[in-house]
Design a protein around this motif. Structure first.
Motif, PDB file in Angstrom:
ATOM      1  N   PHE A 184       6.625   3.273   6.179  1.00  0.00           N
ATOM      2  CA  PHE A 184       7.059   1.936   5.771  1.00  0.00           C
ATOM      3  C   PHE A 184       6.327   1.505   4.504  1.00  0.00           C
ATOM      4  O   PHE A 184       5.202   1.941   4.236  1.00  0.00           O
ATOM      5  N   ILE A 185       6.964   0.626   3.769  1.00  0.00           N
ATOM      6  CA  ILE A 185       6.353  -0.015   2.604  1.00  0.00           C
ATOM      7  C   ILE A 185       6.271  -1.513   2.860  1.00  0.00           C
ATOM      8  O   ILE A 185       7.234  -2.133   3.324  1.00  0.00           O
ATOM      9  N   ALA A 186       5.109  -2.083   2.563  1.00  0.00           N
ATOM     10  CA  ALA A 186       4.934  -3.530   2.540  1.00  0.00           C
ATOM     11  C   ALA A 186       4.166  -3.859   1.255  1.00  0.00           C
ATOM     12  O   ALA A 186       3.807  -2.961   0.485  1.00  0.00           O
ATOM     13  N   PHE A 187       3.893  -5.147   1.029  1.00  0.00           N
ATOM     14  CA  PHE A 187       3.395  -5.539  -0.287  1.00  0.00           C
ATOM     15  C   PHE A 187       2.164  -6.435  -0.208  1.00  0.00           C
ATOM     16  O   PHE A 187       1.869  -7.034   0.836  1.00  0.00           O
ATOM     17  N   SER A 188       1.465  -6.513  -1.310  1.00  0.00           N
ATOM     18  CA  SER A 188       0.274  -7.359  -1.396  1.00  0.00           C
ATOM     19  C   SER A 188       0.620  -8.800  -1.040  1.00  0.00           C
ATOM     20  O   SER A 188       1.721  -9.282  -1.313  1.00  0.00           O
ATOM     21  N   ASN A 189      -0.314  -9.467  -0.389  1.00  0.00           N
ATOM     22  CA  ASN A 189      -0.184 -10.870   0.027  1.00  0.00           C
ATOM     23  C   ASN A 189       0.865 -11.092   1.113  1.00  0.00           C
ATOM     24  O   ASN A 189       1.206 -12.241   1.404  1.00  0.00           O
ATOM     25  N   CYS A 190       1.360 -10.023   1.707  1.00  0.00           N
ATOM     26  CA  CYS A 190       2.413 -10.198   2.711  1.00  0.00           C
ATOM     27  C   CYS A 190       1.821 -10.561   4.073  1.00  0.00           C
ATOM     28  O   CYS A 190       0.653 -10.299   4.363  1.00  0.00           O
ATOM     29  N   PHE A 191       2.658 -11.173   4.882  1.00  0.00           N
ATOM     30  CA  PHE A 191       2.299 -11.455   6.275  1.00  0.00           C
ATOM     31  C   PHE A 191       3.543 -11.250   7.123  1.00  0.00           C
ATOM     32  O   PHE A 191       4.565 -11.902   6.911  1.00  0.00           O
ATOM     33  N   HIS A 192       3.453 -10.345   8.106  1.00  0.00           N
ATOM     34  CA  HIS A 192       4.599 -10.054   8.964  1.00  0.00           C
ATOM     35  C   HIS A 192       4.311 -10.268  10.440  1.00  0.00           C
ATOM     36  O   HIS A 192       5.209 -10.073  11.270  1.00  0.00           O
ATOM     37  N   GLY A 193       3.081 -10.656  10.800  1.00  0.00           N
ATOM     38  CA  GLY A 193       2.798 -10.951  12.190  1.00  0.00           C
ATOM     39  C   GLY A 193       1.482 -10.372  12.656  1.00  0.00           C
ATOM     40  O   GLY A 193       0.787  -9.663  11.915  1.00  0.00           O
ATOM     41  N   ARG A 194       1.144 -10.662  13.916  1.00  0.00           N
ATOM     42  CA  ARG A 194      -0.161 -10.283  14.458  1.00  0.00           C
ATOM     43  C   ARG A 194      -0.088  -9.282  15.613  1.00  0.00           C
ATOM     44  O   ARG A 194      -1.123  -8.865  16.116  1.00  0.00           O
ATOM     45  N   THR A 195       1.106  -8.928  16.086  1.00  0.00           N
ATOM     46  CA  THR A 195       1.198  -7.855  17.066  1.00  0.00           C
ATOM     47  C   THR A 195       1.038  -6.522  16.344  1.00  0.00           C
ATOM     48  O   THR A 195       1.129  -6.452  15.124  1.00  0.00           O
ATOM     49  N   MET A 196       0.810  -5.459  17.077  1.00  0.00           N
ATOM     50  CA  MET A 196       0.252  -4.248  16.469  1.00  0.00           C
ATOM     51  C   MET A 196       1.123  -3.611  15.381  1.00  0.00           C
ATOM     52  O   MET A 196       0.604  -3.147  14.370  1.00  0.00           O
ATOM     53  N   GLY A 197       2.428  -3.591  15.584  1.00  0.00           N
ATOM     54  CA  GLY A 197       3.285  -3.022  14.550  1.00  0.00           C
ATOM     55  C   GLY A 197       3.391  -3.934  13.344  1.00  0.00           C
ATOM     56  O   GLY A 197       3.212  -3.504  12.196  1.00  0.00           O
ATOM     57  N   ALA A 198       3.670  -5.204  13.584  1.00  0.00           N
ATOM     58  CA  ALA A 198       3.775  -6.164  12.491  1.00  0.00           C
ATOM     59  C   ALA A 198       2.444  -6.322  11.773  1.00  0.00           C
ATOM     60  O   ALA A 198       2.396  -6.522  10.548  1.00  0.00           O
ATOM     61  N   LEU A 199       1.348  -6.229  12.512  1.00  0.00           N
ATOM     62  CA  LEU A 199       0.025  -6.317  11.916  1.00  0.00           C
ATOM     63  C   LEU A 199      -0.227  -5.152  10.973  1.00  0.00           C
ATOM     64  O   LEU A 199      -0.860  -5.309   9.917  1.00  0.00           O
ATOM     65  N   ALA A 200       0.271  -3.992  11.335  1.00  0.00           N
ATOM     66  CA  ALA A 200       0.130  -2.827  10.458  1.00  0.00           C
ATOM     67  C   ALA A 200       0.837  -3.039   9.128  1.00  0.00           C
ATOM     68  O   ALA A 200       0.480  -2.412   8.122  1.00  0.00           O
ATOM     69  N   LEU A 201       1.841  -3.913   9.104  1.00  0.00           N
ATOM     70  CA  LEU A 201       2.579  -4.219   7.885  1.00  0.00           C
ATOM     71  C   LEU A 201       2.006  -5.413   7.130  1.00  0.00           C
ATOM     72  O   LEU A 201       2.563  -5.831   6.112  1.00  0.00           O
ATOM     73  N   THR A 202       0.938  -6.016   7.639  1.00  0.00           N
ATOM     74  CA  THR A 202       0.347  -7.213   7.037  1.00  0.00           C
ATOM     75  C   THR A 202      -0.822  -6.814   6.157  1.00  0.00           C
ATOM     76  O   THR A 202      -1.713  -6.073   6.575  1.00  0.00           O
ATOM     77  N   SER A 203      -0.850  -7.329   4.927  1.00  0.00           N
ATOM     78  CA  SER A 203      -1.758  -6.779   3.916  1.00  0.00           C
ATOM     79  C   SER A 203      -3.208  -7.224   4.064  1.00  0.00           C
ATOM     80  O   SER A 203      -4.114  -6.496   3.670  1.00  0.00           O
ATOM     81  N   LYS A 204      -3.478  -8.396   4.603  1.00  0.00           N
ATOM     82  CA  LYS A 204      -4.851  -8.900   4.645  1.00  0.00           C
ATOM     83  C   LYS A 204      -5.715  -8.043   5.567  1.00  0.00           C
ATOM     84  O   LYS A 204      -5.466  -7.953   6.764  1.00  0.00           O
ATOM     85  N   GLU A 205      -6.737  -7.460   4.993  1.00  0.00           N
ATOM     86  CA  GLU A 205      -7.572  -6.529   5.748  1.00  0.00           C
ATOM     87  C   GLU A 205      -8.323  -7.210   6.885  1.00  0.00           C
ATOM     88  O   GLU A 205      -8.546  -6.601   7.931  1.00  0.00           O
ATOM     89  N   HIS A 206      -8.727  -8.470   6.692  1.00  0.00           N
ATOM     90  CA  HIS A 206      -9.505  -9.121   7.753  1.00  0.00           C
ATOM     91  C   HIS A 206      -8.664  -9.389   8.997  1.00  0.00           C
ATOM     92  O   HIS A 206      -9.200  -9.593  10.073  1.00  0.00           O
ATOM     93  N   TYR A 207      -7.341  -9.377   8.861  1.00  0.00           N
ATOM     94  CA  TYR A 207      -6.469  -9.440  10.038  1.00  0.00           C
ATOM     95  C   TYR A 207      -6.387  -8.084  10.730  1.00  0.00           C
ATOM     96  O   TYR A 207      -6.287  -7.996  11.953  1.00  0.00           O
ATOM     97  N   ARG A 208      -6.411  -7.000   9.943  1.00  0.00           N
ATOM     98  CA  ARG A 208      -6.125  -5.665  10.467  1.00  0.00           C
ATOM     99  C   ARG A 208      -7.353  -4.904  10.972  1.00  0.00           C
ATOM    100  O   ARG A 208      -7.298  -4.249  12.020  1.00  0.00           O
ATOM    101  N   ILE A 209      -8.445  -4.977  10.216  1.00  0.00           N
ATOM    102  CA  ILE A 209      -9.593  -4.104  10.471  1.00  0.00           C
ATOM    103  C   ILE A 209     -10.137  -4.204  11.900  1.00  0.00           C
ATOM    104  O   ILE A 209     -10.451  -3.171  12.518  1.00  0.00           O
ATOM    105  N   PRO A 210     -10.254  -5.408  12.487  1.00  0.00           N
ATOM    106  CA  PRO A 210     -10.829  -5.462  13.848  1.00  0.00           C
ATOM    107  C   PRO A 210      -9.996  -4.751  14.907  1.00  0.00           C
ATOM    108  O   PRO A 210     -10.488  -4.493  16.005  1.00  0.00           O
ATOM    109  N   PHE A 211      -8.744  -4.416  14.586  1.00  0.00           N
ATOM    110  CA  PHE A 211      -7.842  -3.862  15.594  1.00  0.00           C
ATOM    111  C   PHE A 211      -7.379  -2.446  15.269  1.00  0.00           C
ATOM    112  O   PHE A 211      -6.462  -1.927  15.903  1.00  0.00           O
ATOM    113  N   GLU A 212      -7.993  -1.849  14.280  1.00  0.00           N
ATOM    114  CA  GLU A 212      -7.632  -0.469  13.941  1.00  0.00           C
ATOM    115  C   GLU A 212      -8.097   0.487  15.031  1.00  0.00           C
ATOM    116  O   GLU A 212      -9.059   0.217  15.746  1.00  0.00           O
TER     117      GLU A 212
END
Length: 457
Positions: A184-212
């Motif tokens: 998949f491709i997503a883009f800088s500054n994007c937000f697609h959600g906080r569940t695991m798949g949508a979170l993987a598409l969300t660009s902000k690292e501080h949202y993603r890193i704790p759940f990797e």
């Protein structure tokens, strides 16, 4: 002293300033923000309500998981574009429950649809048919590019469904290949959600890193970088491209027509799907029923949620027949999604928002508001840019927006932040009046001194 203004794009205005004197913050909207004198006392009823607010805030900390940094206010009622806290203070709401309450609070037609359906049938699950779900889907199909609809309960669930549909579509398209396109491709500054798949598409690292580790195979490209996107899509590894025509959480950035057109062309050439996330910018927010209509570029799938049911939980994936044809019984599902109650509420919302006159009024008010913001805020050295389309507007600052958000709340105006915390996000109910927008602009102007002394970014 002068302030020079130049157009940086079709929907944004940037500022270069000389210094100018600004006024001190004032109380607005019948809200008394002064602290009482040490010798004064509140009437018993007000003391009781203040105690109730304090207890609610303290009890929340004891019984709820601490995922929200809430503002210190407890709301008890709302009407139109106004909210009221338990102490009786009135607030002009330019947050709309994070772009949800498109018809404001207590819309009579929405309330009527909701109460009538609640008195008839609330929930049966998707084991059975229900009339409101089919009627809402028919309206969504008739008003969009789509042929079919899948209902969910939120925006992140809609994006999860779109991820699954894209993967299944690619397997159907490449049945003989051991490894079909799954990335998949997503883009800088994007937000697609906080569940695991949508979170993987969300660009902000501080949202993603704790759940990797999250879902692998996601590439983040610069929003608007046509060349990089075209090159990666042409690799043949991409199942779908997820993009917001107007980024909300990311800072109110709008795509260009050239960028979206290039994505559409590259996806068509490579067999990848183009997914527009219109969870925040869709359903009239930009002055068009669907934000992508401003560009004349159409997706294979579109995800919706926030305003669709006027405050009740709903999401949806709108999809072409080509994609829907690859989805079989049991490939995805939801217990609550599309129940009669929420769909009846959504029909009431969609029937109002989709009227041409309503959409024209959103465009008119958005243009009016942005012009007033430029006029009233453009002389302030902290304001870098005003951008947006319709009634999704961002004010980029050179410092954190939080002090301004707090000052406005204390003066009876509710606004949000976005981006890296330095963007004021304005997403009022779509039914807001020009007079209320004037009031909001005045409060913003009066509260700007709250930014003075804040460390520059």
């Amino acid at each position: 002293m002068s302030s020079s203004i130049h157009l940086s794009s079709i929907n944004s205005i940037s500022f270069r300033h000389s210094n100018r004197q600004v006024l001190s913050p004032l109380a607005c909207l019948n809200v008394d923000v002064r602290e009482p004198d040490s010798g004064s006392s509140k009437p018993p009823a007000l003391r009781q309500n203040a105690q109730r607010a304090k207890e609610t805030i303290e009890e929340e900390k004891r019984v709820l998981v601490g995922t929200y940094a809430r503002a210190p206010v407890v709301f008890s009622s709302g009407k139109g574009c106004k909210l009221y806290d338990v102490e009786g203070r009135e607030y002009l709401d330019l947050s709309s429950g994070i772009a949800v309450n498109a018809l404001g609070h207590g819309d009579p037609d929405w309330l009527r649809a909701l109460t009538e359906q609640a008195n008839t049938l609330t929930h049966v699950s998707n084991i059975y048919y229900s009339v409101p779900q089919v009627e809402l889907a028919k309206r969504l199909v008739a008003s969009s590019f789509a042929d079919r609809v899948f209902f969910t309960n939120s925006g992140t669930e809609a994006n999860e469904a779109a991820i699954k549909f894209a993967r299944k579509f690619q397997r159907s398209l490449h049945p003989s290949e051991e490894q079909p396109p799954v990335e998949f491709i997503a883009f800088s500054n994007c937000f697609h959600g906080r569940t695991m798949g949508a979170l993987a598409l969300t660009s902000k690292e501080h949202y993603r890193i704790p759940f990797e580790p999250l879902m692998p195979g996601v590439s983040f490209l610069e929003y608007g970088d046509t060349q990089a996107a075209t090159k990666l899509i042409s690799s043949g590894k991409i199942a779908a491209v997820f993009v917001e025509p107007i980024q909300g959480e990311g800072g109110i950035y709008s795509a260009t027509k050239e960028f979206l057109k290039a994505l559409r062309t590259a996806c068509d050439s490579a067999g990848a799907l183009l997914v527009f996330d219109e969870v925040q910018c869709g359903l009239g927010r930009a002055g068009y029923l669907w934000a992508h209509e401003a560009y004349g570029i159409y997706p294979d799938m579109m995800t919706l949620a926030k305003p669709l049911a006027g405050g009740l939980p709903i999401g949806a994936v709108l999809t072409s027949e080509r994609v829907a044809g690859s989805i079989n019984f049991g490939d995805h599902g939801s217990t609550f999604a599309g129940n009669p109650l929420v769909c009846s509420a959504a029909i009431a919302v969609l029937d109002k928002i989709s009227k041409p006159g309503f959409l024209a009024s959103v465009s008119k008010k958005g243009k009016y508001f942005k012009e007033w913001l430029v006029k009233k805020l453009g002389g302030n050295a902290h304001v870098k840019e005003v951008r947006g389309l319709g009634l999704i507007i961002g004010i980029e600052l050179d410092v954190s927006a939080s002090p301004l958000v707090d000052a406005c709340r204390q003066s009876g105006l509710l606004i949000l932040t976005a981006g890296k915390g330095n963007v004021v996000r304005l997403v009022p109910p779509l039914v807001i009046s020009e007079q209320e927008l004037d009031t909001a602009a005045e409060v913003l102007l009066d509260c700007l001194p709250a930014l003075d002394g804040i460390e520059l970014k």
